[in-house]
Design an enzyme around this catalytic site. Structure first.
Site, PDB file in Angstrom:
ATOM      1  N   LYS A 161      10.654   6.958   0.362  1.00 30.47           N
ATOM      2  CA  LYS A 161      10.167   5.664   0.860  1.00 30.47           C
ATOM      3  C   LYS A 161      10.989   4.550   0.218  1.00 30.47           C
ATOM      4  O   LYS A 161      10.959   4.340  -0.990  1.00 30.47           O
ATOM      5  CB  LYS A 161       8.687   5.479   0.537  1.00 30.47           C
ATOM      6  N   TYR A 176       1.796   4.187 -11.955  1.00 28.07           N
ATOM      7  CA  TYR A 176       1.613   2.812 -11.475  1.00 28.07           C
ATOM      8  C   TYR A 176       0.358   2.168 -12.063  1.00 28.07           C
ATOM      9  O   TYR A 176       0.381   1.039 -12.556  1.00 28.07           O
ATOM     10  CB  TYR A 176       1.549   2.786  -9.943  1.00 28.07           C
ATOM     11  N   ASP A 203       9.380   1.574  -7.113  1.00 30.12           N
ATOM     12  CA  ASP A 203       9.898   0.248  -6.745  1.00 30.12           C
ATOM     13  C   ASP A 203       9.301  -0.849  -7.606  1.00 30.12           C
ATOM     14  O   ASP A 203       9.946  -1.877  -7.850  1.00 30.12           O
ATOM     15  CB  ASP A 203       9.586  -0.026  -5.273  1.00 30.12           C
TER      16      ASP A 203
END
Length: 521
Positions: free
Chosen positions: A375, A268, A303
């Site tokens: 998640k 990320y 995500d």
């Protein structure tokens, strides 16, 4: 029971390829240290506080000491030996006194040899061991509280973000959210904190679109949620962000203050904060070793790829990243029950069969990682400002989470893309989740996609594309794949990005008692 009938040979191939793709990066991580890893080591040894009299503002003592050691004798052998040698050499009472003397220019750091090195290493191991025992006690305390108060009665756990900028106001909102049904409270960080190469000190009240991650803020929120946990009769978990340039330090602080989850993704920071890739991989390995010791569930960030890339065309890149994150986590000692892999409900809702596609992707993640607390992230990319449409999309997201057995459900907000959600928005969003869990919470036992139907075929297609991509990454190298924009369309070369100057190649004889103790465990 498998609903997708995935070919175990294909699944095994995917994991084998992910391991091969990850190994060269793990070797790089083992061969390097960073200023953040060395600072985290000193935090475990007990350094706290900051130099409040510096002309540029408060400078944490760990930054002052590590920067000075680097200037005097380098970090190639680690910070522990020079620091604990200086502590003995100058007959100082503790590390804070050493830091103050360092700031005053009274210390000249050198790398000890022979018997002096042995003594310094022994003292460092003792001090760091005390820090790790604090983390161990916190883990045991969490286990006791969960046993006494209980976990939430249902899965998925309801995860809700608070982000006022003021830790005291965050406590008020977090307590209200827990009373309304939230099981996990995430305190999002102030904008830009991931790019600070230091961790602020003390309680803060001036964050922008979030609240600064500090040791004192962690303590305040954990203490407040302990009180609320007693009130609501279940253990309320607290989450923050172990990412950015201070990933290892924040992981240590989370362990020292008994946080329960931390956002911690292998790529990320590289992709979305332009942090140097090698710096990120070195830091994430150490941070995951700490999380494993602390029993902290990590949440990965796949995500985010789907906010920049198309959620249908790039679905396989999410699966590839999940497989890589899994291998990186396992190599660092993090077991499946602490591996909260991320994925998201981000397909364009105007696309025909969009909900069926979402079910296929979510079910694939669930079956590939059956023991991981996945998640599941709500829609953001295609939220338009129409709050009624947004509330409906969030309801579909909640339903998909129930049908596919997700573990952690981040509460979607109907005002996404309009404003920072008000407390009333959060209340409506929680009511949406509660309705779906109450009305359809057990629907998973009735959900059986057709064996040769759309959902099953789509899941097999995505897994096949993931295997193909992993084969290319093995051939080209993971760092080159990142540089080419494979993930989230972001192109990040291995020698670029922020924080590259904080990476140090280890010399023969590098010693870090924190890593040694963590790996021995």
């Amino acid at each position: 029971m498998s609903l997708l009938n995935l070919d175990p040979t294909v699944v095994a191939t995917a994991r084998r390829l992910a391991a091969r793709a990850a190994e060269p990066v793990i070797a790089l991580a083992r061969a390097h240290t960073t200023v953040a890893v060395e600072r985290a080591t000193l935090r475990l040894a007990g350094i706290t506080g900051a130099d409040t009299g510096h002309r540029a503002g408060d400078v944490p003592w760990v930054n002052r000491v590590v920067d000075t050691v680097r200037e005097h004798c380098g970090l190639e052998h680690g910070v522990a030996l020079p620091v604990f040698h200086a502590l003995r050499q100058h007959d100082l009472a503790g590390l804070t006194e050493l830091a103050e003397a360092t700031a005053a220019g009274q210390i000249r750091y050198t790398l000890p040899k022979g018997r002096e090195a042995t003594r310094a290493l022994s003292a460092a191991r003792t001090a760091i061991g005390r820090g790790l025992r604090t983390i161990d006690r916190n883990r045991a305390q969490r286990d006791r509280l969960v046993a006494r108060l209980g976990d939430p009665p249902q899965r998925p756990w309801i995860y809700l973000i608070v982000a006022t900028g003021d830790i005291d106001e965050d406590v008020v909102q977090a307590a209200s959210a827990a009373r309304a049904g939230a099981d996990v409270i995430a305190v999002i960080r102030s904008t830009g904190q991931s790019l600070l190469d230091y961790v602020p000190e003390g309680a803060t009240h001036h964050g922008f679109a979030g609240t600064y991650a500090t040791q004192e803020n962690f303590r305040i929120m954990r203490a407040a949620m302990d009180e609320v946990s007693k009130e609501v009769g279940r253990y309320v978990r607290v989450t923050n962000y172990a990412s950015g340039l201070c990933m290892p330090e924040i992981a240590v602080l989370a362990g020292l203050q008994r946080l329960d989850m931390m956002l911690n993704d292998s790529m990320y920071g590289i992709l979305f904060r332009d942090i140097n890739p090698i710096r990120t991989f070195v830091d994430q390995r150490f941070s995951r070793q700490v999380h494993a010791r602390a029993g902290i569930i990590i949440n990965t960030g796949e995500d985010n790829y789907l906010t920049t890339a198309d959620a249908v065309e790039a679905a396989h890149t999410v699966t590839v990243s999940q497989l890589l994150n899994e291998h990186f986590a396992h190599e660092a000692g993090l077991p499946d029950p602490l591996l909260g892999l991320g994925h998201a409900f981000e397909i364009n809702p105007d696309l025909p069969d969009s909900f069926r596609l979402e079910l296929a992707h979510a079910l694939l993640a669930r079956e590939l990682f059956p023991d991981a607390p996945l998640k599941w992230m709500p829609p953001t990319k295609h939220m338009t400002g129409d709050v009624f449409r947004g509330h409906l999309l969030d309801g579909f997201f909640n339903l998909a989470g129930v049908l596919t057995g997700q573990s952690i459900l981040l509460v979607g907000m109907m005002t996404e893309a309009v404003v920072t959600p008000w407390l009333s928005d959060r209340d409506l969003a929680l009511a949406n989740v509660r309705y779906v869990l109450g009305a359809a919470g057990n629907l998973r036992e009735d959900f059986r996609p057709a064996p040769d139907g759309f959902i099953v075929k789509r899941a097999h297609q995505v897994l096949g594309e993931a295997v193909d991509l992993l084969e290319r990454i093995v051939d080209d190298g993971l760092l080159n794949a990142i540089a080419d924009g494979t993930f989230g369309l972001m192109k990040r070369p291995p020698d670029g990005g922020k924080g590259a100057d904080g990476v140090v190649e280890k010399a023969d004889g590098y010693r870090n008692p924190a890593i040694e103790l963590l790996e021995a465990r």
